[in-house]
Design a protein around this motif. Structure first.
Motif, PDB file in Angstrom:
ATOM      1  N   PHE A 159      36.502  49.056  40.597  1.00 28.48           N
ATOM      2  CA  PHE A 159      36.487  47.730  41.200  1.00 28.48           C
ATOM      3  C   PHE A 159      35.282  46.955  40.688  1.00 28.48           C
ATOM      4  CE2 PHE A 159      39.048  50.060  44.204  1.00 28.48           C
ATOM      5  CZ  PHE A 159      39.993  49.147  44.611  1.00 28.48           C
ATOM      6  N   PHE A 160      35.429  45.644  40.573  1.00 31.20           N
ATOM      7  CA  PHE A 160      34.321  44.742  40.264  1.00 31.20           C
ATOM      8  C   PHE A 160      34.163  43.813  41.454  1.00 31.20           C
ATOM      9  CE2 PHE A 160      35.277  46.205  36.069  1.00 31.20           C
ATOM     10  CZ  PHE A 160      34.082  46.116  35.372  1.00 31.20           C
ATOM     11  N   LEU A 161      32.923  43.613  41.874  1.00 29.79           N
ATOM     12  CA  LEU A 161      32.618  42.736  42.995  1.00 29.79           C
ATOM     13  C   LEU A 161      31.819  41.551  42.482  1.00 29.79           C
ATOM     14  CD1 LEU A 161      32.614  42.259  46.093  1.00 29.79           C
ATOM     15  CD2 LEU A 161      30.465  43.558  46.165  1.00 29.79           C
ATOM     16  N   PHE A 162      32.298  40.348  42.749  1.00 28.93           N
ATOM     17  CA  PHE A 162      31.628  39.114  42.348  1.00 28.93           C
ATOM     18  C   PHE A 162      31.167  38.402  43.607  1.00 28.93           C
ATOM     19  CE2 PHE A 162      34.446  40.125  38.899  1.00 28.93           C
ATOM     20  CZ  PHE A 162      33.734  39.780  37.759  1.00 28.93           C
ATOM     21  N   LEU A 163      29.870  38.151  43.710  1.00 31.44           N
ATOM     22  CA  LEU A 163      29.305  37.462  44.858  1.00 31.44           C
ATOM     23  C   LEU A 163      28.955  36.039  44.456  1.00 31.44           C
ATOM     24  CD1 LEU A 163      26.890  40.301  45.993  1.00 31.44           C
ATOM     25  CD2 LEU A 163      29.171  39.796  46.888  1.00 31.44           C
ATOM     26  N   GLY A 164      29.229  35.093  45.322  1.00 35.36           N
ATOM     27  CA  GLY A 164      28.907  33.701  45.022  1.00 35.36           C
ATOM     28  C   GLY A 164      29.451  32.788  46.089  1.00 35.36           C
ATOM     29  N   SER A 165      29.795  31.559  45.700  1.00 33.70           N
ATOM     30  CA  SER A 165      30.343  30.609  46.660  1.00 33.70           C
ATOM     31  C   SER A 165      31.640  31.151  47.262  1.00 33.70           C
ATOM     32  CB  SER A 165      30.597  29.256  46.000  1.00 33.70           C
ATOM     33  OG  SER A 165      31.499  29.403  44.915  1.00 33.70           O
ATOM     34  N   HIS A 166      32.312  31.983  46.517  1.00 29.99           N
ATOM     35  CA  HIS A 166      33.435  32.746  47.030  1.00 29.99           C
ATOM     36  C   HIS A 166      33.309  34.152  46.449  1.00 29.99           C
ATOM     37  CE1 HIS A 166      34.605  30.383  43.498  1.00 29.99           C
ATOM     38  NE2 HIS A 166      35.314  31.414  43.118  1.00 29.99           N
ATOM     39  N   THR A 167      33.550  35.145  47.287  1.00 34.16           N
ATOM     40  CA  THR A 167      33.397  36.544  46.887  1.00 34.16           C
ATOM     41  C   THR A 167      34.746  37.080  46.438  1.00 34.16           C
ATOM     42  OG1 THR A 167      31.575  36.845  48.417  1.00 34.16           O
ATOM     43  CG2 THR A 167      32.713  38.836  47.704  1.00 34.16           C
ATOM     44  N   LYS A 168      34.728  37.795  45.296  1.00 29.45           N
ATOM     45  CA  LYS A 168      35.957  38.371  44.764  1.00 29.45           C
ATOM     46  C   LYS A 168      35.778  39.867  44.569  1.00 29.45           C
ATOM     47  CE  LYS A 168      38.042  34.580  42.169  1.00 29.45           C
ATOM     48  NZ  LYS A 168      39.343  34.618  42.794  1.00 29.45           N
ATOM     49  N   LEU A 169      36.796  40.619  44.951  1.00 30.03           N
ATOM     50  CA  LEU A 169      36.882  42.039  44.670  1.00 30.03           C
ATOM     51  C   LEU A 169      38.101  42.218  43.782  1.00 30.03           C
ATOM     52  CD1 LEU A 169      35.810  44.924  45.200  1.00 30.03           C
ATOM     53  CD2 LEU A 169      37.436  45.040  47.115  1.00 30.03           C
ATOM     54  N   ILE A 170      37.884  42.745  42.568  1.00 32.35           N
ATOM     55  CA  ILE A 170      38.958  42.839  41.588  1.00 32.35           C
ATOM     56  C   ILE A 170      39.111  44.289  41.148  1.00 32.35           C
ATOM     57  CG2 ILE A 170      39.758  42.070  39.318  1.00 32.35           C
ATOM     58  CD1 ILE A 170      38.007  39.504  39.866  1.00 32.35           C
ATOM     59  N   ARG A 171      40.345  44.774  41.189  1.00 33.21           N
ATOM     60  CA  ARG A 171      40.639  46.150  40.804  1.00 33.21           C
ATOM     61  C   ARG A 171      41.074  46.200  39.343  1.00 33.21           C
ATOM     62  NH1 ARG A 171      44.715  49.935  40.233  1.00 33.21           N
ATOM     63  NH2 ARG A 171      44.215  52.008  41.028  1.00 33.21           N
ATOM     64  N   VAL A 172      40.526  47.183  38.614  1.00 32.97           N
ATOM     65  CA  VAL A 172      40.935  47.482  37.243  1.00 32.97           C
ATOM     66  C   VAL A 172      41.636  48.831  37.296  1.00 32.97           C
ATOM     67  CG1 VAL A 172      40.139  47.932  34.897  1.00 32.97           C
ATOM     68  CG2 VAL A 172      39.032  46.154  36.264  1.00 32.97           C
ATOM     69  N   ASP A 173      42.844  48.896  36.731  1.00 38.47           N
ATOM     70  CA  ASP A 173      43.628  50.129  36.820  1.00 38.47           C
ATOM     71  C   ASP A 173      43.186  51.173  35.797  1.00 38.47           C
ATOM     72  OD1 ASP A 173      44.844  49.482  34.345  1.00 38.47           O
ATOM     73  OD2 ASP A 173      46.685  48.750  35.285  1.00 38.47           O
ATOM     74  N   SER A 174      43.852  52.303  35.778  1.00 40.03           N
ATOM     75  CA  SER A 174      43.480  53.415  34.906  1.00 40.03           C
ATOM     76  C   SER A 174      43.693  53.111  33.431  1.00 40.03           C
ATOM     77  CB  SER A 174      44.250  54.678  35.300  1.00 40.03           C
ATOM     78  OG  SER A 174      45.637  54.438  35.228  1.00 40.03           O
ATOM     79  N   ASN A 175      44.419  52.039  33.106  1.00 36.57           N
ATOM     80  CA  ASN A 175      44.617  51.619  31.717  1.00 36.57           C
ATOM     81  C   ASN A 175      43.614  50.560  31.277  1.00 36.57           C
ATOM     82  OD1 ASN A 175      46.955  53.260  31.296  1.00 36.57           O
ATOM     83  ND2 ASN A 175      48.118  51.765  32.503  1.00 36.57           N
TER      84      ASN A 175
END
Length: 186
Positions: A159-175
């Motif tokens: 997972f990548f977590l982006f903090l800022g004016s809006h917070t995003k949690l983004i999943r990267v799969d096994s590929n």
């Protein structure tokens, strides 16, 4: 060879000038798509991108005429930006992004060729009302994730977590593909 990399966000436009693979300057303009949405529209963002490129080239002591290419991502590829580039539907990997880059010229912004990187959105069944909470998209974070995956050693999936004016949690799969994301305002 002189190029620019432009990241257009909600509150800032960041421009990095590159010459022969070396960073020559970085300039941040404290305006972005949020300002364009509330007061200025696409013309404001277009002028901001042009101003950021011009300033970054001046800081690098390079004439505008030497600019051969600009890669841009984030909200510069939205309806408020230079040109709306449709989101790709997840899962999306580096090759998918590369194949869907839009190539344009915007002589009123800067000389040279512009490469517009598309954003990514979650795959959601449009007929499923209960899937509304799964609707999410990104413009800009996908380029940061692909860059990080190419520079970092990491175990997939992750997972990548982006903090800022809006917070995003983004999943990267096994590929190594961006699988899905979720956003919350903070």
């Amino acid at each position: 060879m002189v190029g620019c990399v432009v990241d257009c966000g909600t509150s800032k436009i960041r421009c990095t000038v590159v010459q022969s693979g070396m960073i020559r300057s970085c300039h941040t303009l404290r305006t972005g798509a949020g300002d364009a949405a509330s007061v200025g529209g696409p013309t404001m963002l277009r002028r901001g991108i042009a101003r950021a490129i011009k300033q970054a080239l001046q800081e690098a002591r390079l004439p505008e005429e030497e600019l051969e290419w600009t890669v841009t991502f984030g909200l510069s590829t939205s309806e408020l930006g230079l040109k709306e580039v449709p989101h790709l539907i997840a899962p999306v990997g580096c090759e998918d992004l590369a194949q869907h880059i839009c190539v344009e010229r915007f002589e009123d912004v800067a000389p040279g060729v512009f490469y517009l990187v598309p954003g990514v959105r979650n795959h959601v069944d449009p007929e499923a009302f209960d899937a509304l909470e799964a609707i999410d998209s990104m413009r800009g974070e996908e380029t940061q994730i692909i860059g990080a995956l190419n520079k970092m050693e990491t175990t997939l999936p992750c997972f990548f977590l982006f903090l800022g004016s809006h917070t995003k949690l983004i999943r990267v799969d096994s590929n190594g593909c961006i699988d899905r994301g979720v956003t919350t305002l903070s």
